[in-house]
Design a protein around this motif. Structure first.
Motif, PDB file in Angstrom:
ATOM      1  N   PRO A   1      50.249  63.249  78.028  1.00 35.29           N
ATOM      2  CA  PRO A   1      50.941  62.068  78.567  1.00 35.29           C
ATOM      3  C   PRO A   1      50.054  60.829  78.637  1.00 35.29           C
ATOM      4  CG  PRO A   1      51.445  63.997  79.900  1.00 35.29           C
ATOM      5  CD  PRO A   1      50.394  64.412  78.912  1.00 35.29           C
ATOM      6  N   GLN A   2      48.767  61.007  78.946  1.00 37.54           N
ATOM      7  CA  GLN A   2      47.857  59.862  79.021  1.00 37.54           C
ATOM      8  C   GLN A   2      47.742  59.189  77.652  1.00 37.54           C
ATOM      9  OE1 GLN A   2      43.851  60.752  80.276  1.00 37.54           O
ATOM     10  NE2 GLN A   2      43.092  58.770  79.612  1.00 37.54           N
ATOM     11  N   VAL A   3      47.601  59.979  76.598  1.00 38.37           N
ATOM     12  CA  VAL A   3      47.481  59.431  75.243  1.00 38.37           C
ATOM     13  C   VAL A   3      48.765  58.698  74.875  1.00 38.37           C
ATOM     14  CG1 VAL A   3      47.202  60.023  72.804  1.00 38.37           C
ATOM     15  CG2 VAL A   3      45.824  61.192  74.531  1.00 38.37           C
ATOM     16  N   PHE A   4      49.905  59.294  75.193  1.00 37.70           N
ATOM     17  CA  PHE A   4      51.188  58.666  74.880  1.00 37.70           C
ATOM     18  C   PHE A   4      51.335  57.337  75.628  1.00 37.70           C
ATOM     19  CE2 PHE A   4      55.719  57.947  75.450  1.00 37.70           C
ATOM     20  CZ  PHE A   4      56.159  58.046  74.130  1.00 37.70           C
ATOM     21  N   ARG A   5      51.046  57.352  76.914  1.00 35.17           N
ATOM     22  CA  ARG A   5      51.170  56.124  77.721  1.00 35.17           C
ATOM     23  C   ARG A   5      50.243  55.030  77.219  1.00 35.17           C
ATOM     24  NH1 ARG A   5      47.879  54.446  81.309  1.00 35.17           N
ATOM     25  NH2 ARG A   5      46.951  56.472  81.703  1.00 35.17           N
ATOM     26  N   GLU A   6      48.969  55.388  77.007  1.00 34.01           N
ATOM     27  CA  GLU A   6      48.009  54.402  76.526  1.00 34.01           C
ATOM     28  C   GLU A   6      48.383  53.892  75.136  1.00 34.01           C
ATOM     29  OE1 GLU A   6      44.218  56.350  76.634  1.00 34.01           O
ATOM     30  OE2 GLU A   6      43.992  56.043  78.810  1.00 34.01           O
ATOM     31  N   GLY A   7      48.836  54.784  74.277  1.00 38.50           N
ATOM     32  CA  GLY A   7      49.176  54.400  72.911  1.00 38.50           C
ATOM     33  C   GLY A   7      50.366  53.463  72.842  1.00 38.50           C
ATOM     34  N   VAL A   8      51.420  53.799  73.556  1.00 41.58           N
ATOM     35  CA  VAL A   8      52.600  52.935  73.539  1.00 41.58           C
ATOM     36  C   VAL A   8      52.267  51.592  74.180  1.00 41.58           C
ATOM     37  CG1 VAL A   8      54.944  52.656  74.430  1.00 41.58           C
ATOM     38  CG2 VAL A   8      54.256  54.827  73.405  1.00 41.58           C
ATOM     39  N   THR A   9      51.523  51.618  75.271  1.00 46.42           N
ATOM     40  CA  THR A   9      51.147  50.359  75.927  1.00 46.42           C
ATOM     41  C   THR A   9      50.290  49.497  74.998  1.00 46.42           C
ATOM     42  OG1 THR A   9      51.226  51.409  78.104  1.00 46.42           O
ATOM     43  CG2 THR A   9      50.032  49.328  77.945  1.00 46.42           C
TER      44      THR A   9
ATOM     45  N   LEU B   1      49.540  54.625  69.215  1.00 51.09           N
ATOM     46  CA  LEU B   1      49.387  56.063  69.464  1.00 51.09           C
ATOM     47  C   LEU B   1      48.181  56.620  68.706  1.00 51.09           C
ATOM     48  CD1 LEU B   1      53.117  57.176  69.418  1.00 51.09           C
ATOM     49  CD2 LEU B   1      51.559  57.246  71.380  1.00 51.09           C
ATOM     50  N   LEU B   2      48.024  56.197  67.463  1.00 51.75           N
ATOM     51  CA  LEU B   2      46.864  56.641  66.686  1.00 51.75           C
ATOM     52  C   LEU B   2      45.574  56.157  67.331  1.00 51.75           C
ATOM     53  CD1 LEU B   2      45.580  57.916  64.161  1.00 51.75           C
ATOM     54  CD2 LEU B   2      45.899  55.713  63.021  1.00 51.75           C
ATOM     55  N   PHE B   3      45.547  54.905  67.739  1.00 45.80           N
ATOM     56  CA  PHE B   3      44.373  54.330  68.377  1.00 45.80           C
ATOM     57  C   PHE B   3      44.049  55.073  69.677  1.00 45.80           C
ATOM     58  CE2 PHE B   3      42.539  50.251  70.437  1.00 45.80           C
ATOM     59  CZ  PHE B   3      41.251  50.602  70.067  1.00 45.80           C
ATOM     60  N   ALA B   4      45.055  55.346  70.496  1.00 44.90           N
ATOM     61  CA  ALA B   4      44.836  56.054  71.758  1.00 44.90           C
ATOM     62  C   ALA B   4      44.334  57.467  71.503  1.00 44.90           C
ATOM     63  CB  ALA B   4      46.125  56.087  72.574  1.00 44.90           C
ATOM     64  N   TRP B   5      44.857  58.110  70.487  1.00 54.36           N
ATOM     65  CA  TRP B   5      44.414  59.457  70.152  1.00 54.36           C
ATOM     66  C   TRP B   5      42.933  59.433  69.771  1.00 54.36           C
ATOM     67  CZ3 TRP B   5      42.823  61.595  65.423  1.00 54.36           C
ATOM     68  CH2 TRP B   5      42.661  62.987  65.448  1.00 54.36           C
ATOM     69  N   VAL B   6      42.535  58.446  68.929  1.00 59.04           N
ATOM     70  CA  VAL B   6      41.133  58.337  68.511  1.00 59.04           C
ATOM     71  C   VAL B   6      40.236  58.044  69.711  1.00 59.04           C
ATOM     72  CG1 VAL B   6      39.508  56.915  67.197  1.00 59.04           C
ATOM     73  CG2 VAL B   6      41.630  57.692  66.133  1.00 59.04           C
TER      74      VAL B   6
ATOM     75  N   ALA C   1      33.182  59.968  66.608  1.00 56.70           N
ATOM     76  CA  ALA C   1      34.506  59.825  65.998  1.00 56.70           C
ATOM     77  C   ALA C   1      34.948  58.368  66.018  1.00 56.70           C
ATOM     78  CB  ALA C   1      35.533  60.693  66.731  1.00 56.70           C
ATOM     79  N   PHE C   2      34.554  57.642  67.035  1.00 58.08           N
ATOM     80  CA  PHE C   2      34.936  56.231  67.125  1.00 58.08           C
ATOM     81  C   PHE C   2      34.242  55.415  66.045  1.00 58.08           C
ATOM     82  CE2 PHE C   2      35.229  51.924  68.706  1.00 58.08           C
ATOM     83  CZ  PHE C   2      36.558  51.884  69.080  1.00 58.08           C
ATOM     84  N   ILE C   3      33.031  55.775  65.692  1.00 59.15           N
ATOM     85  CA  ILE C   3      32.297  55.070  64.639  1.00 59.15           C
ATOM     86  C   ILE C   3      33.037  55.230  63.313  1.00 59.15           C
ATOM     87  CG2 ILE C   3      30.108  54.949  63.385  1.00 59.15           C
ATOM     88  CD1 ILE C   3      28.848  56.090  66.054  1.00 59.15           C
ATOM     89  N   GLY C   4      33.488  56.435  63.023  1.00 61.10           N
ATOM     90  CA  GLY C   4      34.273  56.674  61.814  1.00 61.10           C
ATOM     91  C   GLY C   4      35.566  55.886  61.823  1.00 61.10           C
ATOM     92  N   PHE C   5      36.223  55.851  62.965  1.00 62.88           N
ATOM     93  CA  PHE C   5      37.459  55.079  63.091  1.00 62.88           C
ATOM     94  C   PHE C   5      37.200  53.593  62.861  1.00 62.88           C
ATOM     95  CE2 PHE C   5      40.338  52.541  65.735  1.00 62.88           C
ATOM     96  CZ  PHE C   5      41.552  52.859  65.131  1.00 62.88           C
ATOM     97  N   ALA C   6      36.095  53.078  63.393  1.00 69.89           N
ATOM     98  CA  ALA C   6      35.761  51.661  63.205  1.00 69.89           C
ATOM     99  C   ALA C   6      35.574  51.357  61.719  1.00 69.89           C
ATOM    100  CB  ALA C   6      34.511  51.299  64.003  1.00 69.89           C
ATOM    101  N   GLY C   7      34.941  52.252  60.999  1.00 74.63           N
ATOM    102  CA  GLY C   7      34.786  52.070  59.556  1.00 74.63           C
ATOM    103  C   GLY C   7      36.120  52.056  58.832  1.00 74.63           C
TER     104      GLY C   7
ATOM    105  N   MET D   1      44.183  44.875  71.923  1.00 73.77           N
ATOM    106  CA  MET D   1      44.424  46.311  72.041  1.00 73.77           C
ATOM    107  C   MET D   1      43.124  47.037  72.390  1.00 73.77           C
ATOM    108  SD  MET D   1      47.014  46.814  68.804  1.00 73.77           S
ATOM    109  CE  MET D   1      47.261  48.586  68.968  1.00 73.77           C
ATOM    110  N   GLY D   2      42.036  46.636  71.723  1.00 70.20           N
ATOM    111  CA  GLY D   2      40.732  47.239  72.017  1.00 70.20           C
ATOM    112  C   GLY D   2      40.285  46.959  73.436  1.00 70.20           C
ATOM    113  N   PHE D   3      40.496  45.733  73.898  1.00 70.75           N
ATOM    114  CA  PHE D   3      40.139  45.380  75.274  1.00 70.75           C
ATOM    115  C   PHE D   3      40.907  46.271  76.258  1.00 70.75           C
ATOM    116  CE2 PHE D   3      40.880  42.897  79.164  1.00 70.75           C
ATOM    117  CZ  PHE D   3      39.568  42.660  79.544  1.00 70.75           C
ATOM    118  N   TYR D   4      42.204  46.443  76.021  1.00 68.48           N
ATOM    119  CA  TYR D   4      43.018  47.302  76.887  1.00 68.48           C
ATOM    120  C   TYR D   4      42.476  48.738  76.882  1.00 68.48           C
ATOM    121  CZ  TYR D   4      46.700  50.484  78.276  1.00 68.48           C
ATOM    122  OH  TYR D   4      47.393  51.512  78.859  1.00 68.48           O
TER     123      TYR D   4
END
Length: 163
Positions: A3-11, A78-83, A93-99, A139-142
């Motif tokens: 639920p946390q990932v879903f809430r953060e992702g949609v927000t 949702l993808l961003f929140a999951w990462v 994992a975040f470094i890979g996502f940033a790339g 989105m990143g700031f949030y």
């Protein structure tokens, strides 16, 4: 999905969608064509499903694109929140996502430049690029406000400290 990932992702997705919508609303007002950008994009989206020459009303194009825009950003959020949540456990994992984000932005920039040469000349690649950067920033700031310790853990991972 937790639920946390879903809430953060949609927000985060709604924040990004609203930010881009506001950016283009300001540009459209300056151009004197309020809601012109979502109407153009809605017409291009619906043209994939209609006969050539058929277009929805201005309101229909606006509504279609708005729904698409919000849904797409909810998916991105949702993808961003999951990462970000996965990066809590494995900061590298975040470094890979940033790339991947950088590669995606460069690709999107190129695609926008191609579209600006053709039918969609109204959309400047620079306007879209800036919109994406602004939306990614808010989105990143949030997300980093939701995970205040993540930046330090990612910094340590970049420095080579064990995760």
């Amino acid at each position: 999905m937790r639920p946390q990932v879903f809430r953060e992702g949609v927000t985060a997705g709604l924040i990004g969608a609203f930010t881009i919508a506001l950016w283009f609303l300001v540009l459209d007002v300056i151009r004197g064509d309020i809601l012109g950008t979502p109407v153009v994009l809605g017409n291009s989206l619906i043209s994939l499903f209609l006969q050539p020459g058929e277009l929805p009303s201005r309101a229909g194009a606006f509504l279609l694109y708005t729904v698409f825009h919000v849904a797409a950003f909810a998916g991105v959020g949702l993808l961003f929140a999951w990462v970000v949540n996965a990066s809590e456990r494995t900061p590298s994992a975040f470094i890979g996502f940033a790339g991947l984000f950088i590669v995606f932005e460069i690709g999107w920039l190129g695609w926008t430049a191609v579209l600006a040469e053709g039918t969609y000349g109204e959309l400047s690649w620079l306007q879209v690029f800036l919109a994406n950067l602004i939306a990614a920033g808010v989105m990143g700031f949030y997300m980093f406000r939701q995970h205040p310790g993540l930046a330090k853990r990612v910094e340590l991972a970049v420095a080579g400290s064990p995760e």
